[in-house]
Design an enzyme around this catalytic site. Sequence first.
Site, short mmCIF file in Angstrom:
data_model
loop_
_atom_site.label_atom_id
_atom_site.label_comp_id
_atom_site.label_asym_id
_atom_site.label_seq_id
_atom_site.Cartn_x
_atom_site.Cartn_y
_atom_site.Cartn_z
N ARG A 228 0.85 -1.18 0.00
CA ARG A 228 0.00 0.00 0.00
C ARG A 228 0.89 1.24 0.00
O ARG A 228 1.89 1.30 0.72
CB ARG A 228 -0.89 0.03 1.25
CG ARG A 228 -2.12 -0.87 1.16
CD ARG A 228 -3.07 -0.39 0.07
NE ARG A 228 -4.29 -1.17 -0.01
CZ ARG A 228 -4.48 -2.21 -0.83
NH1 ARG A 228 -3.51 -2.61 -1.63
NH2 ARG A 228 -5.64 -2.84 -0.87
N GLU A 257 -3.61 7.30 -4.98
CA GLU A 257 -3.96 6.74 -6.30
C GLU A 257 -5.28 7.32 -6.80
O GLU A 257 -6.17 7.56 -5.99
CB GLU A 257 -4.09 5.21 -6.17
CG GLU A 257 -2.76 4.59 -5.80
CD GLU A 257 -2.88 3.10 -5.50
OE1 GLU A 257 -3.95 2.51 -5.70
OE2 GLU A 257 -1.87 2.54 -5.04
N HIS A 275 -1.07 -0.03 -9.99
CA HIS A 275 -1.73 -0.91 -9.00
C HIS A 275 -2.35 -2.14 -9.68
O HIS A 275 -3.57 -2.31 -9.72
CB HIS A 275 -2.81 -0.12 -8.22
CG HIS A 275 -3.18 -0.78 -6.93
ND1 HIS A 275 -3.61 -0.08 -5.82
CD2 HIS A 275 -3.17 -2.09 -6.55
CE1 HIS A 275 -3.87 -0.93 -4.84
NE2 HIS A 275 -3.62 -2.16 -5.25
C1 GLV Z 1 -5.25 -4.98 -4.01
O1 GLV Z 1 -4.65 -4.00 -3.82
C2 GLV Z 1 -5.80 -5.80 -2.98
O2 GLV Z 1 -5.84 -5.36 -1.83
O3 GLV Z 1 -6.24 -6.92 -3.29
#
Ligand code: GLV
Length: 309
Positions: A228, A257, A275
């Site tokens: 993250r 993001e 991401h």
């Molecule tokens: C993606 O970022 C997830 O948390 O699956």
Amino acid sequence: MTDKPGVLLLTPLFYGEREKLDTLFTVYEFKTKITPEIAGKVKALIGDGQAKVDAALMDTFPNLEIIAQYAVGFDGIDLQAAKKRGIRVSNTPGVLTEDVADMALGLFISLKRNLIPNDRLLREGGWLNKEEIPLSHSASNLNVGIFGLGRIGHAIADRLAPMSKSISYCTRHKKDVPWTYYDNVTDLAKAVDVLILAAPGTNETKGLVNKAVFEALGSQGVLINIARGLIVDEPALIEALDKNIIAGAALDVFAHEPNVPKALIQSSKVVLQPHLGSATVETRTAMANLVIENLQAFFAKKPLITPVI
Ligand code: GLV
């Protein structure tokens, strides 16, 4: 006949058994204009890794009963607010582990071996023109540090152990694994050449990877983040890259993001991905199916398959 429960997608893409979702539920697509009538019909939200579900959004839906995350992470959901209203939350652990670990490995090798700039150089004719191609750096025989050793961190360690000099990790509690334990991320960073973030985004991990960590990692060190963005102090990262405090970074996640700081976009020391850790057809299909199974279980008054709360 009773109405099918209303489900609102907070994500533009949903693979898997879409027909099944449509058969079981009244589905409102991402970006549906939420009229009071629709708001009243929504009993479930499907959020993704970027969805922000705060108390105000929950309050838009008076009959909301469950948030089924199409993601393993749930840092975007205000769990306290959900608890207060008795709203259940589920996520999709397990099914995305291998793909996210592969993304970490891909980013790492891509960064160390200059894959992206050299791809560009070839396309732009640099090879034909006999341009000088700087040597890259080995991705093998390095000391690797992993912050967070849940399913994903463990899968990253399993991939890197055969090609690395050492594997170290940092978690709250020491684990029964053959790797070296550190109880804080600064000491871990000091001991390694590559720092890979695989911890959840929580109040505890927020901003933890800061200036001191970059100084500990050192001028040959690189940062890989598939976890993250909020774990990293982004301005401190930009400064560390700019001042050669670290050598480079490969990032799949960012603090705000989809906004990525210009300084990162313009930096030649970074590899960037929007991401996409779990974004394969296979994994997103498995995640979507797990979302549907959780919703089915919930509306059948059975235990959730993968509950968060
Ligand atoms: C993606 O970022 C997830 O948390 O699956």
